[in-house]
Scaffold this active site. Structure first.
Site, short mmCIF file in Angstrom:
data_model
loop_
_atom_site.label_atom_id
_atom_site.label_comp_id
_atom_site.label_asym_id
_atom_site.label_seq_id
_atom_site.Cartn_x
_atom_site.Cartn_y
_atom_site.Cartn_z
N ASN A 114 -5.08 -10.07 -4.40
CA ASN A 114 -4.97 -9.47 -3.06
C ASN A 114 -4.41 -8.05 -3.18
O ASN A 114 -4.55 -7.24 -2.28
CB ASN A 114 -4.08 -10.32 -2.13
CG ASN A 114 -2.76 -10.74 -2.75
OD1 ASN A 114 -2.57 -10.63 -3.96
ND2 ASN A 114 -1.86 -11.25 -1.94
N GLY B 100 -4.11 -4.21 -4.79
CA GLY B 100 -5.03 -3.22 -5.33
C GLY B 100 -4.23 -1.97 -5.64
O GLY B 100 -3.94 -1.18 -4.76
N HIS B 101 -3.81 -1.85 -6.90
CA HIS B 101 -2.99 -0.70 -7.28
C HIS B 101 -3.90 0.37 -7.87
O HIS B 101 -4.44 0.21 -8.95
CB HIS B 101 -1.92 -1.12 -8.28
CG HIS B 101 -0.92 -2.08 -7.69
ND1 HIS B 101 0.08 -2.67 -8.40
CD2 HIS B 101 -0.77 -2.52 -6.42
CE1 HIS B 101 0.79 -3.44 -7.59
NE2 HIS B 101 0.28 -3.37 -6.39
N GLN C 175 2.22 -6.18 -2.76
CA GLN C 175 2.43 -6.28 -1.31
C GLN C 175 3.77 -5.61 -0.95
O GLN C 175 4.16 -4.68 -1.60
CB GLN C 175 2.37 -7.73 -0.83
CG GLN C 175 0.97 -8.34 -0.87
CD GLN C 175 0.53 -8.77 -2.25
OE1 GLN C 175 1.26 -9.42 -2.96
NE2 GLN C 175 -0.68 -8.40 -2.65
N LYS D 79 2.44 2.08 -5.20
CA LYS D 79 3.22 1.63 -6.36
C LYS D 79 2.54 2.01 -7.67
O LYS D 79 3.20 2.36 -8.63
CB LYS D 79 3.39 0.10 -6.32
CG LYS D 79 4.35 -0.36 -5.25
CD LYS D 79 4.44 -1.87 -5.22
CE LYS D 79 3.26 -2.52 -4.56
NZ LYS D 79 3.24 -2.47 -3.10
N ASP E 161 0.81 -1.22 0.00
CA ASP E 161 0.00 0.00 0.00
C ASP E 161 0.85 1.27 0.00
O ASP E 161 0.42 2.31 0.50
CB ASP E 161 -0.96 0.04 1.20
CG ASP E 161 -1.82 -1.20 1.28
OD1 ASP E 161 -2.26 -1.67 0.22
OD2 ASP E 161 -2.05 -1.70 2.40
N GLU E 162 2.03 1.19 -0.56
CA GLU E 162 2.90 2.37 -0.58
C GLU E 162 2.54 3.32 -1.71
O GLU E 162 3.00 4.47 -1.72
CB GLU E 162 4.37 1.96 -0.71
CG GLU E 162 4.94 1.25 0.50
CD GLU E 162 4.83 -0.27 0.42
OE1 GLU E 162 4.20 -0.76 -0.53
OE2 GLU E 162 5.37 -0.96 1.31
P1 IMP Z 1 -3.38 -12.65 1.74
O1 IMP Z 1 -2.31 -12.16 0.82
O2 IMP Z 1 -4.77 -12.34 1.27
O3 IMP Z 1 -3.20 -14.07 2.12
O4 IMP Z 1 -3.24 -11.84 3.13
C1 IMP Z 1 -2.13 -12.02 4.00
C2 IMP Z 1 -1.76 -10.71 4.67
O5 IMP Z 1 -1.23 -9.80 3.73
C3 IMP Z 1 -2.95 -9.97 5.33
O6 IMP Z 1 -2.47 -9.30 6.49
C4 IMP Z 1 -3.33 -8.95 4.28
O7 IMP Z 1 -3.98 -7.83 4.85
C5 IMP Z 1 -1.97 -8.58 3.72
N1 IMP Z 1 -2.03 -8.13 2.33
C6 IMP Z 1 -2.23 -8.87 1.23
N2 IMP Z 1 -2.21 -8.11 0.12
C7 IMP Z 1 -1.97 -6.86 0.53
C8 IMP Z 1 -1.78 -5.62 -0.16
O8 IMP Z 1 -1.84 -5.52 -1.40
N3 IMP Z 1 -1.52 -4.54 0.62
C9 IMP Z 1 -1.42 -4.61 1.97
N4 IMP Z 1 -1.59 -5.74 2.66
C10 IMP Z 1 -1.84 -6.86 1.95
#
Ligand code: IMP
Length: 424
Positions: free
Chosen positions: A41, A43-44, A225, A19, A16-17
């Site tokens: 997972n 969201g850019h 991530q 990117k 969430d920086e």
């Molecule tokens: P997962 O990737 O859905 O398995 O989630 C694992 C952990 O990574 C959780 O704490 C999520 O909130 C975090 N997470 C996954 N994708 C992102 C992202 O794009 N930004 C921030 N946190 C993320």
């Protein structure tokens, strides 16, 4: 002919920086933009032509007509979500079919992987990771246990392979006593997504990418991530399931380490984390609320409140080391406007022991802060470094000295124009 390079743009804390914004600014310099890890997972968020898009699986280079975009083998992909994302872009006039290549080796997220994600989280109870619920963990687990399905599988005897894997998932769910789910609607859409994906170029992106590099083309590897969510180097077990670091660029795209050029490490002027897990810099007071409010710190995928705190130099130093960061990019500097004092976490402390190295487990460690004077000026209105207040310059100088890495780009607002390049 001179070989091309792969520059990496990586979130180096908890994701969430911002990117998306930077890739968009960077894209003109590259021929190819490639995603190497993660899936929906991510969201850019990108604001383009006055319209806001949230990209989950598709690389941010898609808005630039001349560029090729790739989803590499290290990614996981959900056909239904991919279809929704791609259709929105196609409706907005962007050509995807010729400019988006998907690795046949990327793994497929099945509807039952998402159910498994929920079931595993429920079984963990108070130790739940707080995942995005997109089936990321179960899909990568099956990749490692060699039972997963890959994009290339949709091209051959897919119905029987799908049925076998779904049956396996149903057995696991039944063993977990997790039977209260209905995926019938979701599955229908998912199958439509599979048909839709067949119209795209499903290829061996690793070979293609290496050929392009041999021809002198330059590639931007777009991270997802952040390093603290990396499966090996993050705050395990409160992490995602992919390799989010420079090492992941190599495995997730199929390129050699010698191909890597610059490594851009992107971080915010403060810290955020979404989901569970230790977070030594977390602020539970009104300062944390203020950072969340001003920084609009709510998850792009799940809408959850992000946990907020001051910048964490222990985490940043560690991430710079792991990734070999050559240049830093600091985002959301303007969010710190108006704070009388800015704090930076310079070490962690626990039971009288102080460390500047990343501990095995950050649970129970307290942040040790250094205070710096804040500024009252509005950074978002500034268009050059010369306009910056002295206190902000001092903050940037302090970070560069502590991190031994130049900060070459400063972002002072969401707009593309609010991006100030300093050097490099
Ligand atoms: P997962 O990737 O859905 O398995 O989630 C694992 C952990 O990574 C959780 O704490 C999520 O909130 C975090 N997470 C996954 N994708 C992102 C992202 O794009 N930004 C921030 N946190 C993320």
């Amino acid at each position: 002919m001179k070989q091309g390079k792969v520059d990496a743009l990586l979130g180096i804390v908890f994701g969430d920086e911002g990117k998306g914004k930077v890739v968009d600014v960077f894209t003109p310099r590259y021929d190819v933009v490639a995603r190497f890890a993660g899936g929906p997972n991510a969201g850019h968020t990108i604001i383009f032509g006055g319209k806001k898009f949230v990209l989950r699986s598709i690389p941010s280079g898609i808005f630039d007509e001349g560029k090729l975009n790739m989803i590499g083998n290290g990614c996981v992909i959900a056909p239904d979500l991919f279809m929704a994302e791609a259709k929105e872009l196609e409706a907005a006039g962007y050509d995807l079919r010729s400019r988006l290549h998907i690795s046949t080796r990327a793994h497929l997220i099945l509807p039952t992987h998402r159910v498994l994600d929920r079931a595993y989280e429920a079984a963990k109870g108070k130790n739940a990771v707080g995942t995005t619920g997109k089936g990321i963990g179960p899909t990568y687990s099956e990749k490692a246990s060699r039972t997963g399905l890959r994009v290339g599988d949709i091209l051959d005897r897919f119905p029987e392979k799908y049925a076998a894997l779904k049956a396996r998932h149903e057995r696991i769910l039944s063993d977990l006593d997790y039977t209260d789910y209905d995926i019938s609607q979701e599955e229908k859409l998912w199958m439509e997504g599979v048909e839709y994906m067949r119209q795209f170029q499903l290829t061996d992106t690793a070979t293609e990418l290496n050929r392009l590099l041999d021809q002198g083309k330059n590639v931007l590897a777009e991270g997802a991530q952040g390093t603290m969510l990396d499966i090996d180097h993050g705050t395990y077990p409160f992490v995602s399931s992919s390799s989010t670091t420079t090492g992941g660029v190599c495995t997730g795209l199929g390129i050699a380490p010698t191909r890597i050029g610059e490594v851009f490490g992107i971080f915010k002027a403060y810290s955020t984390r979404v989901g569970a897990g230790p977070f030594p810099v977390e602020l539970f007071d009104e300062t944390g609320d203020r950072l969340r409010e001003i920084g609009h710190e709510y998850g792009a995928v799940t809408g959850r409140n992000r946990r907020c705190g001051w910048v964490d130099l222990v985490a940043l130093r560690y991430a710079i080391m792991i990734n070999g960061v050559t240049q830093l990019i600091m985002m959301k500097s303007d969010v710190l406007d108006g704070f009388q004092t800015i704090r930076a976490c310079v070490a962690y402390e626990k039971d009288g022991v102080r460390t500047t190295d990343m501990p095995f487990d950050t649970e129970g460690w307290q942040a040790v802060y250094q205070d710096l004077p804040g500024w009252s000026e509005d950074l978002s209105a500034m268009t050059s470094e010369a306009e910056f207040p002295q206190a902000f310059r001092d903050y940037v100088d302090f970070l560069e000295k502590e991190l031994h890495t130049p900060i070459t780009i400063l972002s002072v607002g969401p707009d593309r124009a609010q991006t100030i390049c300093r050097k490099g």
